[in-house]
Design a protein around this motif. Structure first.
Motif, mmCIF file in Angstrom:
data_model
loop_
_atom_site.group_PDB
_atom_site.id
_atom_site.type_symbol
_atom_site.label_atom_id
_atom_site.label_comp_id
_atom_site.label_asym_id
_atom_site.label_seq_id
_atom_site.Cartn_x
_atom_site.Cartn_y
_atom_site.Cartn_z
ATOM 1 N N UNK A 296 -14.631 -42.796 3.706
ATOM 2 C CA UNK A 296 -15.178 -41.857 4.679
ATOM 3 C C UNK A 296 -15.980 -40.773 3.958
ATOM 4 N N UNK A 297 -16.435 -39.794 4.737
ATOM 5 C CA UNK A 297 -17.378 -38.838 4.159
ATOM 6 C C UNK A 297 -16.718 -37.958 3.093
ATOM 7 N N UNK A 298 -15.406 -37.792 3.215
ATOM 8 C CA UNK A 298 -14.728 -36.997 2.195
ATOM 9 C C UNK A 298 -14.709 -37.721 0.859
ATOM 10 N N UNK A 299 -14.539 -39.062 0.918
ATOM 11 C CA UNK A 299 -14.610 -39.854 -0.322
ATOM 12 C C UNK A 299 -15.993 -39.733 -0.941
ATOM 13 N N UNK A 300 -16.993 -39.739 -0.054
ATOM 14 C CA UNK A 300 -18.374 -39.627 -0.544
ATOM 15 C C UNK A 300 -18.574 -38.331 -1.316
ATOM 16 N N UNK A 301 -18.199 -37.199 -0.703
ATOM 17 C CA UNK A 301 -18.462 -35.936 -1.401
ATOM 18 C C UNK A 301 -17.577 -35.826 -2.642
ATOM 19 N N UNK A 302 -16.356 -36.366 -2.567
ATOM 20 C CA UNK A 302 -15.497 -36.289 -3.747
ATOM 21 C C UNK A 302 -16.078 -37.119 -4.897
ATOM 22 N N UNK B 259 -19.043 -35.214 -6.334
ATOM 23 C CA UNK B 259 -18.669 -33.994 -7.063
ATOM 24 C C UNK B 259 -17.853 -34.314 -8.321
ATOM 25 N N UNK B 260 -17.108 -35.418 -8.304
ATOM 26 C CA UNK B 260 -16.397 -35.837 -9.519
ATOM 27 C C UNK B 260 -17.405 -36.196 -10.612
ATOM 28 N N UNK C 179 -31.987 -32.431 -12.061
ATOM 29 C CA UNK C 179 -30.567 -32.528 -11.713
ATOM 30 C C UNK C 179 -29.805 -33.300 -12.788
ATOM 31 N N UNK C 180 -28.497 -33.035 -12.893
ATOM 32 C CA UNK C 180 -27.633 -33.815 -13.782
ATOM 33 C C UNK C 180 -27.262 -35.134 -13.120
ATOM 34 N N UNK C 181 -26.952 -35.057 -11.818
ATOM 35 C CA UNK C 181 -26.624 -36.272 -11.071
ATOM 36 C C UNK C 181 -27.582 -36.381 -9.889
#
Ligand code: GDG
Length: 472
Positions: free
Chosen positions: A448-454, A457-458, A184-186
């Protein structure tokens, strides 16, 4: 169907089928909620097992997501899933709380099934797509995927702890697993300490150089590339818990729950999958001793323990269930009265609405995990306390402790310390409850979970852009 620019690969598809019904329902998981907006925007694909053995299904679309089912035979379920994933990796990565079993037939099956997932993902991904692999069942997929499709940008998130090197090095296939992940890259972890343990294992086993979060990984053409191994603590969809907690019917249900328990002064609550990592026995022991010492009485304190059924075909889990049920039976036999029960034990799964009603009914939430990647229940309890009341007792061995410092932090192995912490929570004045709960809620709402995925993915997008620059 055209190929997808964004692909999630997880052991399970985000849908369920009840019994022998043909109808799919979205499964209620945090991951599903977190990724839903991203999936919809990117017209993404999700590769995973539909949950029933020996069922071969063609890809299909469900609520805006392209689902790519991976078939598992009954043998695969036994060897790859119940065996290697849940009886080797799970106990080893949770600090050998239960003894890991190292069986070569399980490993062979793990390699074979990981390859099947990697092939399905390679088939679903468009040129230069972003692929996000989830969790410990699929640790070999990143490398398999990179070998097959060097054009892809690959992320991996590890939901459970990564153990200290002294434990990790027990694994007979320790090098292959590290190499698998480094495809994986990240590589995302829950805690800074997990990322540190991983980097150390890489240095010791593979002799690769690491610097801050970067790991230099040699490539086939003799150069090196950098992989990023870093903490991205997962969270919950806090807003949805707040909305549920504000619903009058759910608040009324919380009152009803208290009444049906005989309106005790204090309700203590535990909510866990029935798993040996969660410290359920330690919690019951501490509660039992508090009754024995007379510091709590069954007339004014009840422990509600929801232990949702989990991995019921794995022997260690069957044994654990027996032990917990024996312990509950003993406490109740010793302390129940006609009108009051000491421990209300529920080996059942409930809808989310009922969980939130329980959170609202509970004065003290007990999270006593011996080891836990994050522990979402702690965050859910906090989010649900829209009244800023209640107290959280939280194990320092759960990832959530890194963020929820305003909880009462405990070492669950220290039963005397745990008892004192429970009493502090039971006796905590409302003003202090409010002060702590506000700080806890702020953290969960701000991350929250949206911050986590963002965030994840960033980090991955940086690699994607670099890849695009190289191909251009
Ligand atoms: C793994 C890691 C990490 C439980 N019983 C019921 C029910 N639940 C829900 C909880 C919570 C989820 O299941 C459990 O999440 P946890 O984080 O507490 O624990 P694991 O299942 O072990 O999850 C963990 C997580 O992955 C995410 O990365 O935090 O460390 O071990 O959401 O509420 N939900 C409903 N009924 C139940 O009976 N509706």
């Amino acid at each position: 169907m055209s190929k997808a620019d964004f692909v999630v690969v997880a052991n399970r598809l985000p849908v369920d089928r009840a019994g022998d019904s043909d109808e799919w329902r979205r499964s209620p998981g945090g991951l599903v909620t977190a990724l839903e907006p991203v999936m919809r925007k990117a017209e993404g694909a999700w590769v995973g097992w539909p949950g029933q053995p020996d069922v071969q299904l063609d890809p299909f679309d469900f609520e805006g997501t392209h689902l790519v089912p991976v078939m598992l035979t009954a043998d695969d379920v036994e060897n790859y899933y119940e065996g290697f994933a849940n009886d080797t990796i799970w106990p080893l990565y949770h600090d050998v709380i239960a003894a890991p079993r190292y069986r070569r037939v399980w490993w062979d099956s793990y390699v074979k099934v990981n390859r099947r997932f990697a092939e399905a993902a390679a088939g679903a991904a468009a040129e230069n797509a972003i692929v996000w692999v989830q969790d410990y069942q699929l640790q070999l997929v990143p490398k398999m995927l990179r070998d097959a499709r060097p054009d892809l940008t690959i992320g991996y998130f590890h939901h459970i702890p990564f153990p200290a090197y002294g434990l990790y090095s027990q694994l007979p296939w320790r090098k292959q697993v590290l190499e698998g992940l480094l495809g994986a890259d990240v590589i995302g972890f829950q805690r800074v300490a997990d990322a540190g343990n991983f980097a150390r294992a890489v240095r010791r086993q593979l002799r690769y150089e690491t610097k801050a979060s970067g790991i230099s990984v040699p490539t086939a053409d003799g150069t090196t590339r950098t992989a990023l191994a870093k903490a991205f603590p997962i969270s919950i969809d806090a807003e949805s818990y707040i909305e549920l907690a504000q619903r009058p019917d759910i608040q009324a249900r919380a009152v009803e729950i208290r009444e049906s328990l005989g309106n005790p002064k204090t309700i203590l609550l535990g909510v866990d999958r029935l798993d040996y990592t969660k410290g359920i026995r330690h919690r019951i022991k501490a509660f039992q001793e508090l009754l024995e010492d007379g510091r709590l009485s069954v007339d004014d304190a009840t422990l509600v323990q929801v232990a949702s059924p989990s991995r019921e075909r794995v022997a260690t889990y069957m044994k654990l269930r027996d032990e917990i049920e024996l312990a509950v039976g003993r406490v109740n036999g010793d302390y129940d009265t006609m009108g009051h029960t000491a421990v209300r034990y529920l080996h059942q799964a409930y809808p989310r609405e009922e969980m939130v009603a329980l959170f609202l009914a509970a004065d003290v939430m007990l999270v006593t995990a011996l080891r836990d990647g994050m522990n979402l229940v702690a965050k859910e309890y906090v989010a649900a306390r829209v009244d800023n009341r209640g107290a959280l007792v939280l194990s320092e061995f759960a990832g959530a402790a890194d963020e929820l410092g305003s909880a009462i932090l405990i070492n669950p192995h220290d039963i005397d310390g745990l008892k004192d912490a429970i009493m502090r929570a039971v006796e905590m004045p409302p003003a202090e409850q409010g002060r702590r709960m506000r700080a806890l809620r702020r953290r969960v709402r701000e991350h929250d979970v949206e911050d986590w995925s963002r965030d994840f993915l960033d980090a991955l997008a940086v690699f994607h852009e670099r890849g695009a620059a190289v191909t251009a």
